[in-house]
Design an enzyme around this catalytic site. Structure first.
Site, PDB file in Angstrom:
ATOM      1  N   ARG A   1       0.866  -1.176   0.000  1.00 25.25           N
ATOM      2  CA  ARG A   1       0.000   0.000   0.000  1.00 25.25           C
ATOM      3  C   ARG A   1       0.904   1.229   0.000  1.00 25.25           C
ATOM      4  NH1 ARG A   1      -3.426  -2.929  -1.553  1.00 25.25           N
ATOM      5  NH2 ARG A   1      -5.427  -3.422  -0.607  1.00 25.25           N
TER       6      ARG A   1
ATOM      7  N   HIS B   1      -1.668  -0.137  -9.959  1.00 27.16           N
ATOM      8  CA  HIS B   1      -2.229  -1.111  -9.010  1.00 27.16           C
ATOM      9  C   HIS B   1      -2.678  -2.394  -9.728  1.00 27.16           C
ATOM     10  CE1 HIS B   1      -4.123  -1.374  -4.775  1.00 27.16           C
ATOM     11  NE2 HIS B   1      -3.973  -2.587  -5.262  1.00 27.16           N
TER      12      HIS B   1
HETATM   13  P1  NAP Z   1      -1.021 -11.340   5.439  1.00 31.39           P
HETATM   14  O1  NAP Z   1      -1.148 -12.777   5.078  1.00 31.39           O
HETATM   15  O2  NAP Z   1      -1.884 -10.793   6.522  1.00 31.39           O
HETATM   16  O3  NAP Z   1       0.530 -11.123   5.832  1.00 31.39           O
HETATM   17  C1  NAP Z   1       0.993  -9.928   6.352  1.00 31.39           C
HETATM   18  C2  NAP Z   1       2.459 -10.074   6.731  1.00 31.39           C
HETATM   19  O4  NAP Z   1       2.945  -8.811   7.168  1.00 31.39           O
HETATM   20  C3  NAP Z   1       2.667 -11.060   7.887  1.00 31.39           C
HETATM   21  O5  NAP Z   1       3.877 -11.766   7.719  1.00 31.39           O
HETATM   22  C4  NAP Z   1       2.776 -10.116   9.089  1.00 31.39           C
HETATM   23  O6  NAP Z   1       3.537 -10.626  10.164  1.00 31.39           O
HETATM   24  C5  NAP Z   1       3.508  -8.945   8.471  1.00 31.39           C
HETATM   25  N1  NAP Z   1       3.290  -7.749   9.271  1.00 31.39           N
HETATM   26  C6  NAP Z   1       2.122  -7.113   9.559  1.00 31.39           C
HETATM   27  N2  NAP Z   1       2.343  -6.064  10.370  1.00 31.39           N
HETATM   28  C7  NAP Z   1       3.674  -6.037  10.587  1.00 31.39           C
HETATM   29  C8  NAP Z   1       4.512  -5.205  11.369  1.00 31.39           C
HETATM   30  N3  NAP Z   1       4.035  -4.186  12.075  1.00 31.39           N
HETATM   31  N4  NAP Z   1       5.826  -5.469  11.395  1.00 31.39           N
HETATM   32  C9  NAP Z   1       6.347  -6.516  10.692  1.00 31.39           C
HETATM   33  N5  NAP Z   1       5.599  -7.358   9.926  1.00 31.39           N
HETATM   34  C10 NAP Z   1       4.282  -7.106   9.881  1.00 31.39           C
HETATM   35  O7  NAP Z   1      -1.225 -10.404   4.167  1.00 31.39           O
HETATM   36  P2  NAP Z   1      -1.052 -10.794   2.615  1.00 31.39           P
HETATM   37  O8  NAP Z   1      -2.218 -11.548   2.124  1.00 31.39           O
HETATM   38  O9  NAP Z   1       0.305 -11.384   2.427  1.00 31.39           O
HETATM   39  O10 NAP Z   1      -1.146  -9.347   1.937  1.00 31.39           O
HETATM   40  C11 NAP Z   1      -0.249  -8.300   2.268  1.00 31.39           C
HETATM   41  C12 NAP Z   1      -0.750  -6.994   1.684  1.00 31.39           C
HETATM   42  O11 NAP Z   1      -0.546  -6.979   0.268  1.00 31.39           O
HETATM   43  C13 NAP Z   1      -2.244  -6.735   1.820  1.00 31.39           C
HETATM   44  O12 NAP Z   1      -2.557  -6.250   3.103  1.00 31.39           O
HETATM   45  C14 NAP Z   1      -2.504  -5.716   0.743  1.00 31.39           C
HETATM   46  O13 NAP Z   1      -2.347  -4.428   1.265  1.00 31.39           O
HETATM   47  C15 NAP Z   1      -1.402  -5.962  -0.272  1.00 31.39           C
HETATM   48  N6  NAP Z   1      -1.940  -6.420  -1.571  1.00 31.39           N
HETATM   49  C16 NAP Z   1      -1.659  -5.691  -2.687  1.00 31.39           C
HETATM   50  C17 NAP Z   1      -2.149  -6.100  -3.922  1.00 31.39           C
HETATM   51  C18 NAP Z   1      -1.828  -5.324  -5.178  1.00 31.39           C
HETATM   52  O14 NAP Z   1      -2.399  -5.612  -6.232  1.00 31.39           O
HETATM   53  N7  NAP Z   1      -0.922  -4.360  -5.163  1.00 31.39           N
HETATM   54  C19 NAP Z   1      -2.923  -7.262  -4.019  1.00 31.39           C
HETATM   55  C20 NAP Z   1      -3.185  -7.977  -2.863  1.00 31.39           C
HETATM   56  C21 NAP Z   1      -2.693  -7.546  -1.644  1.00 31.39           C
HETATM   57  P3  NAP Z   1       3.068 -11.960  10.969  1.00 31.39           P
HETATM   58  O15 NAP Z   1       3.362 -13.093  10.005  1.00 31.39           O
HETATM   59  O16 NAP Z   1       3.937 -11.986  12.146  1.00 31.39           O
HETATM   60  O17 NAP Z   1       1.598 -11.795  11.228  1.00 31.39           O
END
Ligand code: NAP
Length: 314
Positions: free
Chosen positions: A229, A277
């Site tokens: 993001r 995006h």
């Molecule tokens: P997820 O499964 O919830 O994983 C989030 C990861 O970030 C986890 O490893 C988490 O740690 C870590 N994290 C969260 N807060 C943190 C902090 N304060 N310090 C360090 N690490 C932290 O999410 P996901 O499905 O992989 O998706 C990630 C993000 O990608 C989404 O939230 C979205 O914003 C973005 N996204 C973008 C697109 C695009 O088209 N550009 C598409 C889809 C998603 P833990 O493992 O310890 O919980």
């Protein structure tokens, strides 16, 4: 027939009808109706809402919800405004999206590893100059966020021969990945990475995560890919780092405001690649299949799919 499932969205009409059609196909036994077309009785009885950038007043007008299914993986906008007594939020976790994101991470990592921005510039200048080739095995890609998307991206990069590091909130062990957590772990990872890929959710902790101090901790000449993001990176600080030549390039798919304003410096910066995006768009068919499974399990067992921790922010 169970009660009606509400589709509450503020997205383009063609997208909305695409989702409605895919959801109806995946759940032939359910009645799924756009919020604005639901009767007062249907609104009062609805137990499930499927949402995409919803107006929260519309969600609040469904008083009997057991849970809300997001069509997106990132739920920061919902979480930021969610009422304390609101129903659980379930975000989209779709293997096809993880595959698409891992593909994007690998594609744009190759773009940087093979110096494509520099060769594109050289072509415009009609300059014949062979740059030094860097092997994947000599490069470290550091991934911020080792969740659903980061883990798959790490595996894809490892298979392609890159050295991979990853940082997450809780400590993790992943095969072939050097893992870090906590603040000092972040700095350590930034120091060793030639390319940093941002895949953390936007929360109060990750807003402004990559600010001037942390960008300065990155290797000289390193590059950044932000597929998470926009506000996770401080744009002003990123531009300053690129202007100074400390960072070599940034591939940005996400921005503080989208669409990116036409007068943004990012569009014209020679060391920035702007993407609209598109790194991992939701696939109508696979997203609908995942949601259909969640709904079927809920109907059969009353069990809710794993939800978002609103206090944690993701
Ligand atoms: P997820 O499964 O919830 O994983 C989030 C990861 O970030 C986890 O490893 C988490 O740690 C870590 N994290 C969260 N807060 C943190 C902090 N304060 N310090 C360090 N690490 C932290 O999410 P996901 O499905 O992989 O998706 C990630 C993000 O990608 C989404 O939230 C979205 O914003 C973005 N996204 C973008 C697109 C695009 O088209 N550009 C598409 C889809 C998603 P833990 O493992 O310890 O919980």
């Amino acid at each position: 027939m169970s009660e009606t499932i509400a589709l509450v969205s503020r997205i383009r009409v063609d997208q909305e009808s695409g989702y409605l059609c895919a959801l109806a196909t995946a759940m032939p036994d359910e009645k799924i109706t756009l919020f604005r077309s639901m009767s007062a009785v249907e609104r009062a009885r609805a137990r499930i809402a499927i949402v995409a950038n919803p107006d929260l007043a519309d969600v609040a007008a469904l008083p009997n919800l057991a849970w809300v299914q997001s069509l997106w993986a990132g739920v920061e906008q919902l979480v930021a405004a969610w009422p304390a007594n609101g129903p659980p939020i379930v975000r989209l976790v779709d293997h096809e999206m993880s595959r698409t994101m891992a593909e994007a991470v690998l594609a744009w990592t190759y773009y940087l590893q093979r110096d494509m921005p520099a060769y594109a510039r050289q072509q415009r200048e009609k300059a014949w100059s062979q740059r030094i080739y860097r092997k994947p095995s000599d490069m470290t890609v550091g991934i911020l966020g080792l969740g659903t998307l980061g883990t798959e991206a790490a595996a894809r990069l490892t298979q392609a021969g890159f050295k991979v590091a990853g940082w997450s909130r809780s400590a993790k062990a992943l095969p072939g990945v050097t893992t870090f957590s906590k603040d000092d772990g972040l700095i350590e990872m930034l120091r060793v990475s030639d390319i940093v890929v941002c895949l953390v959710p936007l929360t109060t902790q990750t807003r402004g995560l990559l600010h001037a101090g942390r960008l300065a901790a990155m290797k000289a000449g390193a590059a950044l890919i932000n597929f998470a993001r926009g506000p996770v990176v401080v744009t002003r600080d990123l531009l300053a780092s690129l202007d100074s030549g400390h960072l070599s390039h940034a591939v940005l798919d996400v921005f503080d405001e989208e669409p990116l304003a036409t007068d943004s410096r990012l569009w014209r910066h020679p060391d920035v690649t702007v993407l609209p995006h598109i790194s991992a768009p939701t696939d109508f068919g696979t997203a609908a299949a995942v949601i259909a499974e969640n709904v079927a399990r809920y109907r059969q067992t009353g069990r809710l799919p794993g939800g978002v921790d609103v206090a944690r922010g993701y």
